[in-house]
Design an enzyme around this catalytic site. Structure first.
Site, PDB file in Angstrom:
ATOM      1  N   LYS A 237      14.823   1.511   0.213  1.00  0.00           N
ATOM      2  CA  LYS A 237      14.393   2.854  -0.189  1.00  0.00           C
ATOM      3  C   LYS A 237      15.569   3.813  -0.319  1.00  0.00           C
ATOM      4  CE  LYS A 237       9.531   2.912   0.780  1.00  0.00           C
ATOM      5  NZ  LYS A 237       8.370   3.546   1.336  1.00  0.00           N
TER       6      LYS A 237
ATOM      7  N   LYS B 125       7.528  -5.936  -5.009  1.00  0.00           N
ATOM      8  CA  LYS B 125       6.158  -5.827  -4.512  1.00  0.00           C
ATOM      9  C   LYS B 125       5.397  -4.730  -5.258  1.00  0.00           C
ATOM     10  CE  LYS B 125       6.165  -2.539  -0.738  1.00  0.00           C
ATOM     11  NZ  LYS B 125       5.292  -1.994   0.217  1.00  0.00           N
TER      12      LYS B 125
ATOM     13  N   LYS C 283       3.002   1.901  -4.623  1.00  0.00           N
ATOM     14  CA  LYS C 283       2.500   3.179  -5.156  1.00  0.00           C
ATOM     15  C   LYS C 283       3.594   3.908  -5.914  1.00  0.00           C
ATOM     16  CE  LYS C 283      -0.024   4.064  -0.897  1.00  0.00           C
ATOM     17  NZ  LYS C 283       0.977   3.955   0.176  1.00  0.00           N
TER      18      LYS C 283
HETATM   19  N1  AQP Z   1       2.292  -5.156  -2.390  1.00  0.00           N
HETATM   20  C1  AQP Z   1       1.723  -5.297  -1.202  1.00  0.00           C
HETATM   21  N2  AQP Z   1       1.169  -6.477  -0.842  1.00  0.00           N
HETATM   22  C2  AQP Z   1       0.564  -6.635   0.361  1.00  0.00           C
HETATM   23  N3  AQP Z   1       0.454  -5.632   1.262  1.00  0.00           N
HETATM   24  C3  AQP Z   1       0.984  -4.438   0.942  1.00  0.00           C
HETATM   25  N4  AQP Z   1       1.037  -3.267   1.586  1.00  0.00           N
HETATM   26  C4  AQP Z   1       1.686  -2.362   0.821  1.00  0.00           C
HETATM   27  N5  AQP Z   1       2.057  -2.907  -0.345  1.00  0.00           N
HETATM   28  C5  AQP Z   1       1.642  -4.201  -0.298  1.00  0.00           C
HETATM   29  C6  AQP Z   1       0.473  -3.049   2.913  1.00  0.00           C
HETATM   30  O1  AQP Z   1      -0.406  -1.939   2.815  1.00  0.00           O
HETATM   31  C7  AQP Z   1      -0.372  -1.235   4.053  1.00  0.00           C
HETATM   32  C8  AQP Z   1      -0.179   0.220   3.787  1.00  0.00           C
HETATM   33  O2  AQP Z   1       1.102   0.417   3.185  1.00  0.00           O
HETATM   34  P1  AQP Z   1       1.666   1.885   3.099  1.00  0.00           P
HETATM   35  O3  AQP Z   1       0.961   2.630   2.058  1.00  0.00           O
HETATM   36  O4  AQP Z   1       1.621   2.519   4.412  1.00  0.00           O
HETATM   37  O5  AQP Z   1       3.182   1.725   2.764  1.00  0.00           O
HETATM   38  P2  AQP Z   1       4.005   0.821   1.825  1.00  0.00           P
HETATM   39  O6  AQP Z   1       4.078  -0.556   2.356  1.00  0.00           O
HETATM   40  O7  AQP Z   1       5.317   1.486   1.651  1.00  0.00           O
HETATM   41  O8  AQP Z   1       3.164   0.818   0.476  1.00  0.00           O
HETATM   42  P3  AQP Z   1       3.607   1.171  -0.967  1.00  0.00           P
HETATM   43  O9  AQP Z   1       2.447   1.054  -1.846  1.00  0.00           O
HETATM   44  O10 AQP Z   1       4.803   0.368  -1.349  1.00  0.00           O
HETATM   45  O11 AQP Z   1       3.946   2.689  -0.888  1.00  0.00           O
HETATM   46  P4  AQP Z   1       5.231   3.469  -1.319  1.00  0.00           P
HETATM   47  O12 AQP Z   1       5.485   3.121  -2.746  1.00  0.00           O
HETATM   48  O13 AQP Z   1       4.806   4.892  -1.112  1.00  0.00           O
HETATM   49  O14 AQP Z   1       6.338   3.040  -0.408  1.00  0.00           O
HETATM   50  C9  AQP Z   1       0.748  -1.842   4.890  1.00  0.00           C
HETATM   51  O15 AQP Z   1       0.173  -2.722   5.855  1.00  0.00           O
HETATM   52  C10 AQP Z   1       1.545  -2.626   3.907  1.00  0.00           C
HETATM   53  O16 AQP Z   1       2.157  -3.753   4.499  1.00  0.00           O
END
Ligand code: AQP
Length: 334
Positions: free
Chosen positions: A115, A198, A201
């Site tokens: 990040k 992955k 969002k």
């Molecule tokens: N691509 C993924 N596959 C499987 N699990 C995922 N999680 C996130 N992306 C995937 C799981 O969803 C839960 C919540 O995640 P989060 O929103 O708290 O944070 P994150 O992992 O940082 O998700 P994003 O979508 O990638 O958000 P941004 O882009 O804002 O950083 C967690 O249990 C995570 O493992």
């Protein structure tokens, strides 16, 4: 180590509309686990502000994540669902953990490196100490099990290190070592545009992810446009390893059907990707459309959502406050 009462904790950041990765990697498991454990599920808004957020959007995303939990099947009457910033014990315990955790440990966190990128000197301190707050989220409830996607595995290991070091430093058997629960065929759902990244969002491309609020025709068109291959689908998972986008489609379908990837592959080997995509789109429409409809219904009654959060805050505080009180005694504040 003493026998801790089993409890599940997990959180989701209100950084945007939730996607299929959040659902298959985490929230679907939240729903299954509530039949077996007492569960605490949290909208982790304090984690969200480790990167810049628009305050008005953040506020509405908090309710949307709550609505998504409920629409996916989390039982807010039986379990605890709440907003992280409404229970100050999280940040109070996080400060104690900032003093237990080591800079060397945080420097090794791959999510921080990803990040921060080349901008390491300019990102927020919060982004770096995020895993300490995550440890506090979990351990403020003495949670023993944490359902997460694969991307959070390293942070969970850090939570265990913090719990262990706290126990050792103060000569107590106070915190459990929380276990990650990473299971299913979709522990890491990949971007539909690039199978090495992955699904996230924050990806700039809307076509990289399926949202829980996507209309049926959008789901169909995103799957249709997903990157795949002009060759026929191979018959072994080993052959798929070199085709990450295709492996991703097989894994998503397997997770949605609750079946092994090898079985799904057996059904599609030798066929064209267009056949797989057609069935996958139909399957995802069936999974997502009831959730989308329910999210919309719930968001039409924001007073009720706010009342659910207020009840969650009360129930969460009743568990976390006495635990924080004990921590304060252990470290010598009281
Ligand atoms: N691509 C993924 N596959 C499987 N699990 C995922 N999680 C996130 N992306 C995937 C799981 O969803 C839960 C919540 O995640 P989060 O929103 O708290 O944070 P994150 O992992 O940082 O998700 P994003 O979508 O990638 O958000 P941004 O882009 O804002 O950083 C967690 O249990 C995570 O493992």
């Amino acid at each position: 180590m003493k026998n801790f009462e089993q409890r599940v904790f997990s959180g989701v950041q209100p950084t945007g509309t939730l996607h299929l990765g959040n659902y298959l990697g985490a929230i679907k498991n939240f729903v299954e686990l509530q039949n077996k454990y007492n569960c605490v599920y949290c909208v982790v808004d304090q984690h969200a502000i480790t990167v810049e957020q628009n305050p008005a959007e953040l506020k509405s995303n908090i309710l949307e994540v709550l609505a998504s939990f409920i629409a996916a099947g989390v039982d807010y009457k039986k379990q605890i669902i709440f907003q992280q910033s409404s229970v100050p014990a999280h940040s109070q315990l996080a400060w104690v953990f900032n003093c237990v955790s080591r800079i060397g440990w945080l420097n090794r966190m791959t999510q921080f490196k990803d990040k921060a990128g080349k901008n390491k000197e300019n990102v927020s301190v919060g982004l770096m100490v995020y895993p300490n707050l995550m440890a506090a989220d979990i351990l403020a409830y003495l949670a023993t099990h944490v359902p997460v996607g694969d991307d959070q595995k390293q942070h969970l290991e850090l939570s265990r290190d913090i719990a262990q070091k706290f126990n050792n430093d103060f000569g107590v058997d106070f915190f459990p070592l929380p276990e990650p629960l990473i299971y299913g065929n979709a522990t890491r759902v990949m971007s539909l545009r690039d199978g090495t990244k992955k699904m996230s969002k924050s990806d700039p491309s809307d076509f990289s992810r399926i949202l829980l609020t996507d209309e049926d025709d959008i789901i169909v068109s995103k799957i249709k446009k997903a990157k795949s291959d002009s060759e026929l689908i191979p018959s072994s998972l080993d052959d798929l390893e070199a085709k990450p986008e295709c492996l991703n489609l097989i894994n998503i379908l397997s997770a949605s059907l609750n079946q092994e990837a090898s079985k799904t592959l057996g059904q599609y080997a030798g066929k064209e990707y267009s056949t797989l995509k057609k069935d996958l789109a139909e399957c995802l429409v069936q999974v997502i459309s009831p959730i989308r409809v329910e999210i919309k219904n719930l968001l039409n009654n924001q007073d009720e959502l706010n009342a659910i959060l207020a009840t969650g805050t009360e129930k969460a505080s009743l568990i976390a406050n006495p635990i924080l009180e004990d921590v304060y005694k252990i470290v010598g504040f009281k």
